[in-house]
Scaffold this active site. Structure first.
Site, short mmCIF file in Angstrom:
data_model
loop_
_atom_site.label_atom_id
_atom_site.label_comp_id
_atom_site.label_asym_id
_atom_site.label_seq_id
_atom_site.Cartn_x
_atom_site.Cartn_y
_atom_site.Cartn_z
CB THR A 43 -0.90 -0.02 1.26
OG1 THR A 43 -1.66 -1.23 1.26
CG2 THR A 43 -1.84 1.14 1.35
CD GLU B 115 -4.89 -7.56 -0.47
OE1 GLU B 115 -4.30 -8.36 -1.22
OE2 GLU B 115 -4.89 -7.70 0.76
#
Length: 511
Positions: A331, A351
């Site tokens: 992230t 993700e």
């Protein structure tokens, strides 16, 4: 960081975030004194079924069998979020925001050591799809640090966005390329459609704000669990003098660890997309409820034998099963305070590292965000709140945070890190508010994170001295790499102080 710089970061950090993913944004507006949160989370395609991540026998798929390919791809939300934020608060002309990133994509950039190491570690999965392999494994070999990497396809996408707004992404050639890539993924196709892209909307959500000491910690509500779970941890610790104990105290970390376990137990049972699942948001953050949960931590120096979900006040039945979805870290986060006193905290992701490993024709990786849903729909006969449903947004741990005091920002923070984001952000706030650290000290402090029982302690750091006393208290200890990525800004009477996590390649800058 401006929108222009954010677009640049998505080019040079493709493993973590990009146009093919989603984001949450928390904004403080100096002119109105209000905190606004925008939800740019991905949505499940309308054609998904409850068995999306189950085999023919109804058993959950192995994680990477679900991740790699089109099955895991949700409708991207990042481009729509960026446009929504610009329309509300932007000052510069939209087309000009893309120029720097377009030039860099055309001319190429030097591959960083971190990107090179991540490509090498994931080469087998990246090599499954021709377009992805061509970009990250030229001539069959992983990119090396210092290699010059251009992305003309990304430049074309940015030019289309600059000229046509987000319609150029959610409709037309770019959208068709995304859908064809997802549905044509060999061995693991998905069900994303042009209609899913065309109807995507950013949603404004109520901020979740929880008192802590003399401040108020504000973050993102559902479908993120970040604001609620960080708030719960701090709300329980409000009842203890963590400041006097200090950052080297095993007792302080016993309290932090068990408060985290209790908050994660509530998270696993109750937290999901509130558009689909009734959620006891007010009950979960009620001071009396958190005080009752804190009572479980008092009067002992031993770890809790078990961390069970509580019973927050709620006007619905709460017959939910417990979720066990897996969220792995990859992230990006940015924190900003501008010259006008506005503040922004934004966390964005695809993700897992490199997402679904599918590269769209537009030059960006597609997310695997749907694997943030529970792979099971029920547990012991009870429905799981975070089960997959058409149009639903998967639960997230992203926790962009603005700490307020006297109606104005005191501290802006957030982190990458999968479900450990919650622990990283809570520890960061404790470091500043309770232990008097400046943002850089707080970002660099060794990590200790407890989510589901075992205590993760950052290997090779001073936190190792806490391993033995915490084990004696009853915790299962695991010393491991904890790669966060905190970016934080403190607003002080003397000006702004910034901090960037030394574990990643970020930097604190002032202009």
């Amino acid at each position: 960081m401006t929108l222009a710089e954010a677009l640049r970061s998505r080019l040079v950090e493709p493993q973590s975030s990009g146009l093919g993913g989603g984001a949450f944004l928390v904004w403080y507006d100096a002119a109105t004194g209000t905190v606004t949160t925008l939800d740019g989370r991905e949505t499940a395609p309308m054609d998904v079924t409850p068995q999306l991540f189950q085999d023919e026998a109804g058993e959950p798929l192995k994680f990477y069998d679900a991740v790699v390919g089109g099955r895991s791809v949700g409708t991207p939300g990042t481009p729509a979020l960026m446009k929504a934020a610009h329309e509300r608060w932007g000052k510069k002309e939209w087309p000009g925001l893309f120029l720097e990133a377009i030039n860099l994509a055309d001319q190429g950039f030097a591959v960083s050591p971190r990107l090179a190491s991540l490509v090498a570690a994931d080469a087998e999965r990246l090599g499954r799809f021709p377009a992805t392999a061509a970009y990250f494994l030229p001539k069959g070999q992983p990119l090396k640090a210092g290699d010059r990497l251009a992305n003309p396809a990304y430049a074309r996408t940015l030019r289309a966005l600059a000229a046509g707004g987000t319609d150029a992404f959610y409709k037309g050639v770019v959208a068709q390329g995304i859908v064809d890539t997802v549905r044509g993924a060999e061995g693991n196709p998905g069900v994303l459609s042009l209609d899913d892209l065309a109807v995507y909307k950013v949603k404004e959500r109520p901020a979740v704000c929880v008192p802590y000491r003399a401040a108020e910690v504000c973050g993102m509500g559902p479908p993120s669990s970040g604001g609620l779970t960080v708030g719960q941890i701090l709300g329980m610790l409000e009842n203890f003098d963590i400041r006097a104990m200090g950052p080297e105290s095993p007792r302080a970390w016993r309290l932090i660890g068990d408060a985290s376990r209790l908050a994660f137990a509530d998270r696993g049972r109750y937290m999901a997309d509130s558009d689909f699942v009734p959620m006891p948001v007010a009950g979960l953050t009620d001071p009396d409820y958190l005080r009752s949960r804190a009572d479980l931590l008092a009067g002992t120096e031993a770890a809790l034998p078990a961390a069970e979900p509580g019973r927050p006040e709620f006007d619905h039945a709460m017959l939910w099963g417990d979720d066990a979805s897996l969220e792995l870290p990859s992230t990006s986060h940015v924190s900003i305070v501008d010259q006008y006193g506005n503040a922004l905290s934004m966390t964005t992701t695809i993700e897992n590292g490199f997402g679904s490993r599918l590269m769209a024709p537009g030059g960006f990786l597609l997310n695997n965000e749907l694997t943030d849903f529970s792979f099971r729909t029920h547990e012991d006969g009870l429905p799981i709140a975070n089960r997959v449903e058409p149009g639903k947004r998967p639960r997230s741990s992203m926790a962009p945070t603005i700490v307020m005091k006297d109606g104005a920002p005191l501290y802006v923070t957030g982190s990458p890190g999968g479900s450990r984001i919650i622990g990283y952000v809570a520890q960061n706030v404790i470091g500043v508010i309770d232990w008097g650290m400046d943002p850089q000290e707080a970002a660099a402090q060794p990590h200790l994170v407890n989510r589901f029982g075992s205590y993760d302690i950052e290997a090779g750091t001073a936190a190792g001295t806490l391993a033995a006393p915490l084990a004696e208290m009853g915790f299962e200890i695991r010393q491991t790499e904890l790669n966060s990525g905190i970016h934080a800004i403190a607003v002080t009477p003397g000006g702004l102080l910034g901090g960037a996590d030394p574990r990643r390649e970020g930097i604190a800058l002032g202009k």
